[in-house]
Every structure is written in structure tokens, then in C-alpha cells.
Design an enzyme around this catalytic site. Structure first.
Site, PDB file in Angstrom:
ATOM      1  N   LYS A 129       0.794  -1.301   0.070  1.00  0.00           N
ATOM      2  CA  LYS A 129      -0.029   0.064   0.118  1.00  0.00           C
ATOM      3  C   LYS A 129       0.614   1.272  -0.035  1.00  0.00           C
ATOM      4  O   LYS A 129       2.036   1.124   0.483  1.00  0.00           O
ATOM      5  CB  LYS A 129      -0.969   0.101   1.271  1.00  0.00           C
ATOM      6  CG  LYS A 129      -2.122   0.745   1.138  1.00  0.00           C
ATOM      7  CD  LYS A 129      -3.317  -0.092   0.369  1.00  0.00           C
ATOM      8  CE  LYS A 129      -4.537   0.963   0.208  1.00  0.00           C
ATOM      9  NZ  LYS A 129      -5.542   0.064  -0.049  1.00  0.00           N
ATOM     10  N   ASP A 169      -7.063   4.398  -4.381  1.00  0.00           N
ATOM     11  CA  ASP A 169      -7.616   4.232  -3.115  1.00  0.00           C
ATOM     12  C   ASP A 169      -8.268   5.478  -2.780  1.00  0.00           C
ATOM     13  O   ASP A 169      -8.497   6.458  -3.595  1.00  0.00           O
ATOM     14  CB  ASP A 169      -6.793   3.829  -1.979  1.00  0.00           C
ATOM     15  CG  ASP A 169      -7.285   3.290  -0.683  1.00  0.00           C
ATOM     16  OD1 ASP A 169      -7.938   2.058  -0.731  1.00  0.00           O
ATOM     17  OD2 ASP A 169      -7.633   3.882   0.193  1.00  0.00           O
TER      18      ASP A 169
HETATM   19  P1  NDP Z   1     -13.008   7.907  -2.441  1.00  0.00           P
HETATM   20  O1  NDP Z   1     -11.838   9.138  -2.105  1.00  0.00           O
HETATM   21  O2  NDP Z   1     -13.548   7.535  -3.812  1.00  0.00           O
HETATM   22  O3  NDP Z   1     -14.202   8.117  -1.482  1.00  0.00           O
HETATM   23  C1  NDP Z   1     -14.155   8.393  -0.208  1.00  0.00           C
HETATM   24  C2  NDP Z   1     -15.340   8.674   0.460  1.00  0.00           C
HETATM   25  O4  NDP Z   1     -15.455   8.354   1.760  1.00  0.00           O
HETATM   26  C3  NDP Z   1     -15.740  10.188   0.127  1.00  0.00           C
HETATM   27  O5  NDP Z   1     -17.383  10.304  -0.025  1.00  0.00           O
HETATM   28  C4  NDP Z   1     -15.286  10.759   1.316  1.00  0.00           C
HETATM   29  O6  NDP Z   1     -15.957  12.201   1.690  1.00  0.00           O
HETATM   30  C5  NDP Z   1     -15.831   9.701   2.595  1.00  0.00           C
HETATM   31  N1  NDP Z   1     -14.985  10.132   3.640  1.00  0.00           N
HETATM   32  C6  NDP Z   1     -13.628   9.741   3.803  1.00  0.00           C
HETATM   33  N2  NDP Z   1     -13.346  10.116   5.197  1.00  0.00           N
HETATM   34  C7  NDP Z   1     -14.438  10.286   5.815  1.00  0.00           C
HETATM   35  C8  NDP Z   1     -14.917  10.451   7.177  1.00  0.00           C
HETATM   36  N3  NDP Z   1     -13.971  10.643   7.998  1.00  0.00           N
HETATM   37  N4  NDP Z   1     -16.236  10.463   7.268  1.00  0.00           N
HETATM   38  C9  NDP Z   1     -17.028  10.340   6.628  1.00  0.00           C
HETATM   39  N5  NDP Z   1     -16.771  10.020   5.208  1.00  0.00           N
HETATM   40  C10 NDP Z   1     -15.585  10.155   4.678  1.00  0.00           C
HETATM   41  O7  NDP Z   1     -12.540   6.682  -1.782  1.00  0.00           O
HETATM   42  P2  NDP Z   1     -12.978   5.185  -2.083  1.00  0.00           P
HETATM   43  O8  NDP Z   1     -14.416   5.189  -2.229  1.00  0.00           O
HETATM   44  O9  NDP Z   1     -12.037   4.558  -3.062  1.00  0.00           O
HETATM   45  O10 NDP Z   1     -12.289   4.359  -0.602  1.00  0.00           O
HETATM   46  C11 NDP Z   1     -13.404   4.245   0.434  1.00  0.00           C
HETATM   47  C12 NDP Z   1     -12.904   3.188   1.391  1.00  0.00           C
HETATM   48  O11 NDP Z   1     -12.899   1.795   0.513  1.00  0.00           O
HETATM   49  C13 NDP Z   1     -11.463   3.310   1.797  1.00  0.00           C
HETATM   50  O12 NDP Z   1     -11.356   2.764   3.230  1.00  0.00           O
HETATM   51  C14 NDP Z   1     -10.611   2.628   1.040  1.00  0.00           C
HETATM   52  O13 NDP Z   1      -9.431   1.983   1.564  1.00  0.00           O
HETATM   53  C15 NDP Z   1     -11.654   1.324   0.847  1.00  0.00           C
HETATM   54  N6  NDP Z   1     -11.439   0.487  -0.490  1.00  0.00           N
HETATM   55  C16 NDP Z   1     -11.313   1.112  -1.830  1.00  0.00           C
HETATM   56  C17 NDP Z   1     -11.050   0.443  -2.754  1.00  0.00           C
HETATM   57  C18 NDP Z   1     -11.025   0.782  -4.251  1.00  0.00           C
HETATM   58  O14 NDP Z   1     -10.920  -0.013  -5.159  1.00  0.00           O
HETATM   59  N7  NDP Z   1     -10.984   2.070  -4.338  1.00  0.00           N
HETATM   60  C19 NDP Z   1     -10.960  -1.113  -2.783  1.00  0.00           C
HETATM   61  C20 NDP Z   1     -11.114  -1.753  -1.351  1.00  0.00           C
HETATM   62  C21 NDP Z   1     -11.413  -0.924  -0.542  1.00  0.00           C
HETATM   63  P3  NDP Z   1     -15.255  13.339   1.318  1.00  0.00           P
HETATM   64  O15 NDP Z   1     -15.583  13.632  -0.114  1.00  0.00           O
HETATM   65  O16 NDP Z   1     -15.893  14.540   2.154  1.00  0.00           O
HETATM   66  O17 NDP Z   1     -13.729  13.364   1.533  1.00  0.00           O
HETATM   67  O1  2IT Z   2      -7.946  -1.466  -0.594  1.00  0.00           O
HETATM   68  C1  2IT Z   2      -7.943  -1.872  -1.771  1.00  0.00           C
HETATM   69  O2  2IT Z   2      -8.084  -3.039  -1.949  1.00  0.00           O
HETATM   70  C2  2IT Z   2      -7.747  -1.091  -2.803  1.00  0.00           C
HETATM   71  N1  2IT Z   2      -7.573   0.137  -2.548  1.00  0.00           N
HETATM   72  C3  2IT Z   2      -7.442  -1.619  -4.191  1.00  0.00           C
HETATM   73  C4  2IT Z   2      -6.263  -2.188  -4.409  1.00  0.00           C
HETATM   74  C5  2IT Z   2      -5.803  -2.422  -5.924  1.00  0.00           C
HETATM   75  O3  2IT Z   2      -4.777  -2.975  -6.296  1.00  0.00           O
HETATM   76  O4  2IT Z   2      -6.703  -2.639  -6.941  1.00  0.00           O
END
Ligand code: NDP
Ligand code: 2IT
Length: 449
Positions: A129, A169
Site C-alpha cells: 500500500k 484508493d
Molecule cells: P473515495 O476517495 O472515492 O471516497 C471516499 C469517500 O469517503 C468520500 O465520500 C469521502 O468524503 C468519504 N469519507 C472519507 N473520510 C470520511 C470520514 N472521516 N467520514 C465520513 N466520510 C468520509 O475513496 P474510495 O471510495 O475509493 O475508498 C473508500 C474506502 O474503501 C477506503 O477505506 C478504501 O481504503 C476502501 N477501498 C477502496 C477500494 C477501491 O478500489 N477504491 C478497494 C477496497 C477498499 P469526502 O468527499 O468528504 O472526502
Molecule cells: O484496498 C484495496 O483493496 C484497494 N484500494 C484496491 C487495490 C488494488 O490494487 O486494486
């Protein structure tokens, strides 16, 4: 806090002592260790070879300076990270997070989770990561580009399609991956598609990668409900966040006949009892990069914006925390349970605090931990690598079917493993043990390295 197996206590103490102040990392390690008691008891070879201690020490940790120039001509400074945690099963694989809260402890917790998640997918990917404390909010495209170019100017020497393959992420999506790939290609003079995943569809990206994490989480919910003889149809669903994971989870819930009644961002949440208008959410959060507050202002229709409360106060059948770590506390869990919630699946990484996760299990909810429920994103990244390696590209329907099969496989592996180790129906034990044994066995085969 449940006690650890006696052989794991000194290993955990060592992790805390070696990594002072990295509380999220300690939390992630402890959560896995709480599941490993029966494994240690059954397999003394893991303790004899110190495989568990070695697993907790990253193979490599890189921290670097990221200077860049803002639109006003001022020099800005951020810190970049890449933790190459474990390569027993394949090249390090995992996303990059750009958020002001990023420090080594966050990157290590995410990298540690990634080892087990990637193992559970059954695909040939190790765990890693990275990221930066850079805050993309309020920055122009040109500033984001200059930051990404500077970040890659150091990172490029550590990554490669057979070495380490970053992706997105929080705060890193298609725009950032484009700038990062462009700079990597320029510096190396190689069109090495497999060095990053989450690429655009015209330049090596995979169909369904954008949707994969959210879709995968809902496929996992479908599998859990199906195993219990039920379905998502007609269910009221609350989803925290309104980023990549939340939006595509909402899209799949809608396709399967559920109703998403609330979503949030870091400012607050919106509720609309008749169902959230997903197109408006996409427009506000993905196109305009604005605040979710705008939803209630623009939508009317009884939509409410609430700031200062918790989205988990909204009564629902299914809760999908898809925002960030430790966003769902013990008191939120108690509220959800009291309001009759039946299913919790973690789209985010470690969104439930340890007390909250325990409360769900004790109350007998269907509870899917992130390393199982959100593995669809990285699994589809591995499918992207597969397409890049064979210079092929698959269509949407075929790729989505592969994702569906992978999620079913993870679900079934969790249940079989939980059964085998004496915790029938417990997805947390199943995910931790199932993820652990595959990596540990590879490490044993390699000797002391
Ligand atoms: P994004 O940046 O696309 O979106 C994050 C979202 O979460 C936004 O709506 C953000 O709000 C909100 N957020 C962040 N911090 C807070 C908080 N403290 N309280 C409330 N809302 C919050 O990120 P992702 O959707 O990609 O990732 C979200 C989660 O999923 C993370 O934990 C990430 O590690 C996990 N994840 C992501 C993957 C991926 O493929 N993208 C894969 C697996 C897991 P705001 O717009 O206000 O910042
Ligand atoms: O938390 C996760 O699994 C991710 N942000 C996706 C990682 C990836 O390599 O697609």
C-alpha cells in the site's frame, strides 16, 4: 478485548514496540491475531518458523519527499509512502491513498490488511500500500498533475509489473492514475501496462475495475443472504461515503432490487426515504467534486441533509460502511442492532472499530469484514494485470461474471475455513484464517527469507 493465544502475545508486543504510535497498524494486527489462536494450536510449524512475526514486518518501507509547485508559484511539500509488505504470493499489490490523514501507521494497516485480502482472492498477488498526506480537495487539475508527476518521479524506481503494482484508493481515481502512468511511461520509456491498475479503458484499463469494489461488496452481501435463504430485494440499505466504493455499491443494490436511503461524505449525510437519486450523487461527487450537502439543496423531494450526527442512526436492513477506517463505533453498532439491521458488509478498510465488529458478531448479524467484502476491487485489478499480460481486453459482461465468481469463491472459502477451525458461520474467523494460511504456507516453502 478477547485474550490472544499465549504464543501470540509476545509477537503482538513486539509489533507494538517496533512500531510505536502506529495505532491503526496495531489494531489491524490484533484483529487478525484474535482469529489465529486455533491455527497456532493446530499448526506448530508456523510458530517454529516465526512465520507470524515475519508477516508483521514489511519486506520494505519507502518514505520520500514530494515537492511540487502550486498554481500561485509557491513550493509545496508532501510526504510519499510505499510499504511493500509481503510478496509471498506475487508482486506487491495495493492502492495509493491521497488524504491529509496519511502517515506510516495508516499505510501499514492498509498494507497488512491487503496481504490477507489478496490471498483470499486466490490470485497471484502479494500485499502492499502507499500514498501521501497530499489533500486533493480544492486543488486544480494542474496541481494534481504536478503532484502526481513529482510523486512518480521517486516511486517509479520501486515499482514494476513483476515487482509492485499500485492502484487507486481514497483520493486516487482515474484522473490520478492517468497522471501517474503518463509520468512512469515517460521516465522509463516503456509502455508497461501492468505497472498500475485502474487505468482508463482506452489505454490498458479493465472493464468493471471502476465498479468492482462496490459491486463486489454487494455480490458478497447477496451470497451471505442467499446462504441464509434470503435476498437483497426490497431491503433498505444505508451506505456511508459517496466515493468510488459507495457509489458503485449503491448502483448494484439498486440493480438487485434494494433501496439505498442514505449516503454521506466527511461533512454529513443525506437521507431520502424513497431512495437516493444515484445520478445526482454521481454528478455532485464524481463530476463536480462538490459536497454531498448539495444533494438536499438541489433535489428537494423530501431529501434531508444532516450534519453533526451519524449516518448509522438511519434505520435500515443492510449497512455498508464504505467511507473510512473506524467510522462505525460501538455506539453506532448498538444503534444499528437496536433498529433491526440484519447485515453489515465493510466496503471500506477497517471501518468498524473492534468493539463494533464484536457487537455485530455477538448479536448474530451477518457481518462481512472488509478483507472479504471489499476484495472485488483488487481482484479485478488482478484481472486487469491478466489482460495486460496477454495483451487482451475482455467485455463488461464477461469481466463482471469473473468478479461474481471470485466473490462467491471468497464467500465460500470464508465459510469452509470458519467451519474447519470451529467458528461456523463466522466470516471474520474465516477471512482471517483463510487469508493467513495461504500466505503462511508459501512463506514456509521459501525458507527463512
Ligand atoms: P473515495 O476517495 O472515492 O471516497 C471516499 C469517500 O469517503 C468520500 O465520500 C469521502 O468524503 C468519504 N469519507 C472519507 N473520510 C470520511 C470520514 N472521516 N467520514 C465520513 N466520510 C468520509 O475513496 P474510495 O471510495 O475509493 O475508498 C473508500 C474506502 O474503501 C477506503 O477505506 C478504501 O481504503 C476502501 N477501498 C477502496 C477500494 C477501491 O478500489 N477504491 C478497494 C477496497 C477498499 P469526502 O468527499 O468528504 O472526502
Ligand atoms: O484496498 C484495496 O483493496 C484497494 N484500494 C484496491 C487495490 C488494488 O490494487 O486494486
Amino acid at each position: 478485548m478477547p485474550a490472544l493465544h499465549e504464543q501470540l502475545i509476545p509477537v503482538f508486543e513486539e509489533v507494538v514496540n517496533r512500531n510505536p504510535g502506529e495505532t491503526e497498524f496495531h489494531q489491524a494486527v490484533r484483529e487478525v491475531f484474535e482469529s489465529l489462536g486455533p491455527v497456532v494450536a493446530k499448526h506448530p510449524e508456523y510458530a517454529q518458523s516465526s512465520v507470524i512475526g515475519r508477516l508483521c514486518e514489511p519486506e520494505r518501507q519507502i518514505i520520500f519527499r514530494v515537492p511540487w509547485v502550486d498554481d500561485a508559484g509557491q513550493v509545496q511539500l508532501n510526504r510519499g509512502f510505499r510499504v511493500e509488505f509481503n510478496s509471498a504470493l506475487g508482486p506487491y499489490k495495493g492502492g495509493l491513498r491521497f488524504h491529509p490523514s496519511v502517515y506510516l501507521g495508516i499505510v501499514k494497516f492498509l498494507g497488512f490488511e491487503q496481504i490477507f485480502k489478496n490471498s483470499l482472492t486466490g490470485m497471484p498477488i502479494g500485499g502492499g500500500k502507499g500514498g501521501s498526506d497530499f489533500d486533493p480537495k480544492g486543488k486544480s487539475d494542474a496541481e494534481v498533475m504536478r503532484f502526481c508527476q513529482s510523486f512518480m518521479t521517486e516511486l517509479y524506481r520501486h515499482i514494476g509489473e513483476h515487482t509492485d503494482v499500485p492502484a487507486g484508493d481514497t483520493g486516487v481515481g482515474a484522473r490520478e492514475i492517468g497522471y501517474l502512468f503518463g509520468q512512469y511511461k515517460r521516465i522509463t520509456n516503456r509502455y508497461e501496462s501492468g505497472v498500475l491498475t485502474g487505468k482508463g479503458l482506452t489505454w490498458g484499463g479493465s472493464q468493471v475495475r471502476t465498479e468492482a469494489t462496490g459491486y463486489g461488496t454487494v455480490f458478497f452481501v447477496h451470497e451471505m443472504l442467499h446462504a441464509a435463504g434470503e435476498s437483497i430485494e426490497g431491503r433498505r440499505v444505508v451506505i456511508s461515503g459517496s466515493g468510488n466504493v459507495a457509489i458503485y455499491a449503491a448502483e448494484k443494490v439498486r440493480e438487485l432490487g434494494g433501496t439505498v436511503i442514505a449516503v454521506s461524505d466527511s461533512g454529513g449525510y443525506v437521507v431520502e426515504e424513497g431512495g437516493i437519486d444515484l445520478e445526482l450523487v454521481k454528478d455532485i461527487k464524481l463530476s463536480r467534486r462538490a459536497r454531498i450537502e448539495k444533494y438536499a439543496q438541489e433535489r428537494g423531494n423530501g431529501a434531508r441533509y444532516v450534519t453533526g450526527g451519524s449516518i448509522w442512526e438511519v434505520p435500515c436492513d443492510v449497512a455498508l460502511p464504505c467511507a473510512t477506517q473506524n467510522e462505525l463505533t460501538a455506539s453506532d453498532a448498538a444503534t444499528l442492532i437496536r433498529n433491526g439491521c440484519k447485515v453489515v458488509a465493510e466496503g471500506a478498510n477497517m471501518p468498524s472499530t473492534p468493539d463494533a465488529a464484536r457487537a455485530f458478531q455477538e448479536a448474530g448479524l451477518l457481518f462481512a469484514p472488509g478483507k472479504a467484502a471489499n476484495a472485488g476491487g483488487v481482484a479485478t485489478s488482478a484481472l486487469e494485470m491478466q489482460q495486460n499480460a496477454s495483451r487482451d481486453s475482455w467485455n463488461f459482461a464477461y469481466t463482471e461474471e469473473r468478479l461474481r465468481i471470485i466473490m462467491r469463491g471468497i464467500h465460500d472459502r470464508c465459510l469452509t475455513t470458519a467451519d474447519e477451525y470451529g467458528s461456523p458461520g463466522n466470516y471474520v474467523a474465516g477471512a482471517n484464517i483463510g487469508g493467513f494460511t495461504r500466505v503462511a504456507d508459501a512463506m514456509l516453502a521459501f525458507g527463512v527469507v
